[in-house]
Design a protein around this motif. Structure first.
Motif, PDB file in Angstrom:
ATOM      1  N   ILE A 338      42.180  35.506  37.855  1.00  0.00           N
ATOM      2  CA  ILE A 338      42.627  36.712  38.546  1.00  0.00           C
ATOM      3  C   ILE A 338      43.215  36.315  39.894  1.00  0.00           C
ATOM      4  O   ILE A 338      42.589  35.576  40.662  1.00  0.00           O
ATOM      5  N   ARG A 339      44.412  36.799  40.171  1.00  0.00           N
ATOM      6  CA  ARG A 339      45.050  36.488  41.453  1.00  0.00           C
ATOM      7  C   ARG A 339      44.256  37.108  42.596  1.00  0.00           C
ATOM      8  O   ARG A 339      43.845  38.265  42.536  1.00  0.00           O
ATOM      9  N   ALA A 340      44.046  36.326  43.624  1.00  0.00           N
ATOM     10  CA  ALA A 340      43.341  36.829  44.800  1.00  0.00           C
ATOM     11  C   ALA A 340      44.073  38.049  45.353  1.00  0.00           C
ATOM     12  O   ALA A 340      45.305  38.085  45.397  1.00  0.00           O
ATOM     13  N   ASN A 341      43.312  39.061  45.741  1.00  0.00           N
ATOM     14  CA  ASN A 341      43.852  40.300  46.312  1.00  0.00           C
ATOM     15  C   ASN A 341      44.637  41.141  45.299  1.00  0.00           C
ATOM     16  O   ASN A 341      45.425  42.012  45.696  1.00  0.00           O
ATOM     17  N   SER A 342      44.427  40.883  44.007  1.00  0.00           N
ATOM     18  CA  SER A 342      45.088  41.718  42.992  1.00  0.00           C
ATOM     19  C   SER A 342      44.592  43.154  43.108  1.00  0.00           C
ATOM     20  O   SER A 342      43.379  43.399  43.166  1.00  0.00           O
ATOM     21  N   PRO A 343      45.494  44.147  43.109  1.00  0.00           N
ATOM     22  CA  PRO A 343      45.074  45.542  43.181  1.00  0.00           C
ATOM     23  C   PRO A 343      44.483  46.041  41.863  1.00  0.00           C
ATOM     24  O   PRO A 343      43.924  47.139  41.820  1.00  0.00           O
ATOM     25  N   ASN A 344      44.634  45.236  40.818  1.00  0.00           N
ATOM     26  CA  ASN A 344      44.138  45.617  39.498  1.00  0.00           C
ATOM     27  C   ASN A 344      43.084  44.625  39.002  1.00  0.00           C
ATOM     28  O   ASN A 344      43.038  44.273  37.825  1.00  0.00           O
ATOM     29  N   ALA A 345      42.223  44.186  39.915  1.00  0.00           N
ATOM     30  CA  ALA A 345      41.236  43.156  39.601  1.00  0.00           C
ATOM     31  C   ALA A 345      40.269  43.603  38.505  1.00  0.00           C
ATOM     32  O   ALA A 345      39.880  42.811  37.644  1.00  0.00           O
ATOM     33  N   ASP A 346      39.865  44.869  38.526  1.00  0.00           N
ATOM     34  CA  ASP A 346      38.917  45.350  37.523  1.00  0.00           C
ATOM     35  C   ASP A 346      39.523  45.301  36.124  1.00  0.00           C
ATOM     36  O   ASP A 346      38.872  44.877  35.161  1.00  0.00           O
ATOM     37  N   ALA A 347      40.764  45.732  36.002  1.00  0.00           N
ATOM     38  CA  ALA A 347      41.446  45.676  34.704  1.00  0.00           C
ATOM     39  C   ALA A 347      41.659  44.229  34.277  1.00  0.00           C
ATOM     40  O   ALA A 347      41.523  43.880  33.086  1.00  0.00           O
ATOM     41  N   ALA A 348      41.986  43.355  35.229  1.00  0.00           N
ATOM     42  CA  ALA A 348      42.180  41.936  34.923  1.00  0.00           C
ATOM     43  C   ALA A 348      40.886  41.313  34.408  1.00  0.00           C
ATOM     44  O   ALA A 348      40.898  40.518  33.460  1.00  0.00           O
ATOM     45  N   TRP A 349      39.775  41.688  35.020  1.00  0.00           N
ATOM     46  CA  TRP A 349      38.479  41.167  34.591  1.00  0.00           C
ATOM     47  C   TRP A 349      38.133  41.688  33.192  1.00  0.00           C
ATOM     48  O   TRP A 349      37.569  40.955  32.372  1.00  0.00           O
ATOM     49  N   GLU A 350      38.471  42.934  32.898  1.00  0.00           N
ATOM     50  CA  GLU A 350      38.237  43.468  31.556  1.00  0.00           C
ATOM     51  C   GLU A 350      38.991  42.655  30.516  1.00  0.00           C
ATOM     52  O   GLU A 350      38.470  42.369  29.436  1.00  0.00           O
ATOM     53  N   PHE A 351      40.213  42.261  30.853  1.00  0.00           N
ATOM     54  CA  PHE A 351      41.012  41.452  29.925  1.00  0.00           C
ATOM     55  C   PHE A 351      40.382  40.080  29.723  1.00  0.00           C
ATOM     56  O   PHE A 351      40.231  39.604  28.586  1.00  0.00           O
ATOM     57  N   ILE A 352      40.011  39.412  30.808  1.00  0.00           N
ATOM     58  CA  ILE A 352      39.429  38.068  30.708  1.00  0.00           C
ATOM     59  C   ILE A 352      38.098  38.112  29.968  1.00  0.00           C
ATOM     60  O   ILE A 352      37.798  37.238  29.147  1.00  0.00           O
TER      61      ILE A 352
END
Length: 494
Positions: A338-352
């Protein structure tokens, strides 16, 4: 990405079976929409491997794929510094999920460009216990003790062997942790008589073998490289390289290694293709291959009417004798972070989380199209063959594996290969010793490299490069032979 209705229907049925509750989400969750920008090699392949299944289980997350093919498409055919172009691509595209590999993961960690995953794992009580322990260990080691990415799959090689041939000739089968020396010594114990259409061979490769690529495989296991891009020195005239070439030449001279005539299979029917694969056809005792060998064996058995299956065994190796618990042939090419400071971190974590889950692994275990699964205990075998050997060794990633080979001019490689081919041919014909051949290669290759670097710098200074005077020219160095100390400091995984 569009898919045909049959494909979609099967995915929906499979996803709802595996991911119970996908149709009973709260109304509030259904109304909440989020977007996710994911970096990947190719958009179509991404949805085939990951995106379609994820979208079914997560209908409220819209995915946009940014393809790394853009890096090459923007090069206009010119040589690029891929490391810099890659970093620029990430900076410009700002993906929420970054795709890395084992060579650039640690740089992104060091530069503070990734989000730590440990707190998310702890928050969600996400199970990582059954993920390939060596992967977690390597990622944490590169992350200073913390986890910044996960990889759902990896690629590795192992020693495949025909147990029936070993039994027929009364030879003990390979064991885990064999070195190349031990493997080739074992290959020489098989008979060499018979014509080329019926005889058996102790060792070979699925796609053909030569003395050069056998020596390169031996050298790769030890982390040897033929040049050091940091010092711009050719490093092939060393004791370690000499030993690798001598071992390869002795094996080829013994006629235990299969060397196809010409360039091997050059086209034909599927039946002709499989019959050109001697290990698949039961005429080769051992081969060092990836898991895709198992797919070839299965396809041959399904396609050829007169195919005679044999008892197959798999052993971990070959290994570097100085570090027999590791392998440099284990590669992680898809580390998702996940890119640092991503505004969509929660969605990115769901994908990973999803692509590294047991449920996802169960789906992919049916085909193994993308290599070996990092999630262990799901695919214990493939077509009846135990996969344990692929998980026994730890990945060995050299500290200096990140060296930028992009700064080596392309012209050098084109000029280097004929020199190497000429000298190896003289050595095989016994007109030169390996020592003499490699000394000549070292001297001529260094002169070629120095000239290629000088010419490249001249092009930049004359304005033929777009970034002349700003990116800096390559350093011109004096030619000279290297010793084992220089080679050791220049080791890198190939």
């Amino acid at each position: 990405m569009r898919r045909n209705w049959l494909h979609k229907g099967m995915l929906v049925l499979l996803a709802c079976t595996l991911f119970a509750g996908c149709a009973s989400r709260p109304a509030q969750e259904k109304e909440q929409k989020s977007s996710l920008k994911i970096m990947f090699w190719d958009e179509r392949y991404f949805f085939q491997e990951y995106g379609d299944l994820f979208a079914i289980g997560h209908p409220n997350i819209d995915i946009e794929v940014v393809s790394t093919n853009k890096i090459y498409n923007n090069s206009n055919g010119e040589q690029i510094d891929y490391e810099k172009a890659f970093a620029k691509f990430v900076e410009e595209e700002q993906p929420d999920v970054i795709l890395l590999d084992s060579s650039n993961y640690d740089k992104f960690v060091t530069d503070g460009k990734l989000m730590e995953l440990d707190t998310l794992i702890e928050r969600d009580k996400y199970d990582t216990e059954t993920i390939y322990p060596a992967l977690i260990e390597m990622l944490k080691e590169k992350g200073g003790g913390k986890l910044y990415g996960l990889s759902p799959n990896f690629n590795g090689t192992a020693i495949f062997y025909n147990a029936d041939l070993f039994a027929k000739y009364g030879i003990e089968v390979p064991h885990d942790g064999m070195t190349w020396q031990e493997l080739l010594d074992l290959a020489r114990r098989f008979p060499t008589e018979g014509d080329k259409d019926t005889r058996v061979y102790g060792f070979g490769s699925q796609y053909g073998m030569s003395m050069e690529n056998l020596a390169s495989s031996i050298a790769s296991a030890q982390g040897l490289q033929f040049l050091n891009p940091d010092t711009m020195k050719v490093t092939i005239n060393t004791d370690s390289w000499k030993q690798a070439y001598k071992l390869a030449m002795d094996a080829v001279d013994s006629k235990a290694v299969y060397i196809p005539e010409g360039n091997g299979f050059q086209g034909g029917t599927m039946e002709e293709y499989y019959k050109s694969q001697l290990f698949v056809m039961g005429r080769m005792a051992m081969a060092v291959e990836s898991i895709y060998m198992l797919q070839d064996l299965k396809q041959a058995q399904d396609s050829l009417k007169d195919y005679k299956p044999f008892q197959l065994g798999v052993a971990a190796g070959p290994v570097d004798p100085s570090d027999p618990q590791t392998s440099r042939n284990i590669n992680f090419n898809e580390i998702f972070a996940i890119r640092a400071n991503s505004p969509n971190a929660d969605a990115a974590w769901e994908f990973i989380k999803f692509i590294n889950s047991e449920e996802f692994a169960r789906v992919k275990s049916r085909t193994m199209n993308n290599g070996l699964l990092s999630r262990m205990g799901i695919a214990k075998d493939y077509n009846g063959v135990n996969l344990e050997a692929f998980y026994k060794l730890k990945p060995k990633v050299d500290q200096n594996a990140n060296r930028s080979y992009e700064k080596i001019p392309n012209d050098f490689y084109m000029q280097y290969q004929p020199v190497l081919d000429r000298e190896l041919k003289l050595a095989q014909e016994k007109k030169k010793s390996i020592d003499e051949a490699l000394q000549t290669v070292q001297e001529e290759a260094q002169a070629l490299l120095d000239k290629a670097v000088k010419d490249e710098a001249a092009k930049k200074s004359s304005g033929e490069s777009a970034d002349a005077g700003t990116s800096g020219g390559a350093v011109v160095v004096e030619s000279g032979t290297s010793d084992d100390a220089a080679n050791t400091s220049g080791n890198a995984s190939e």
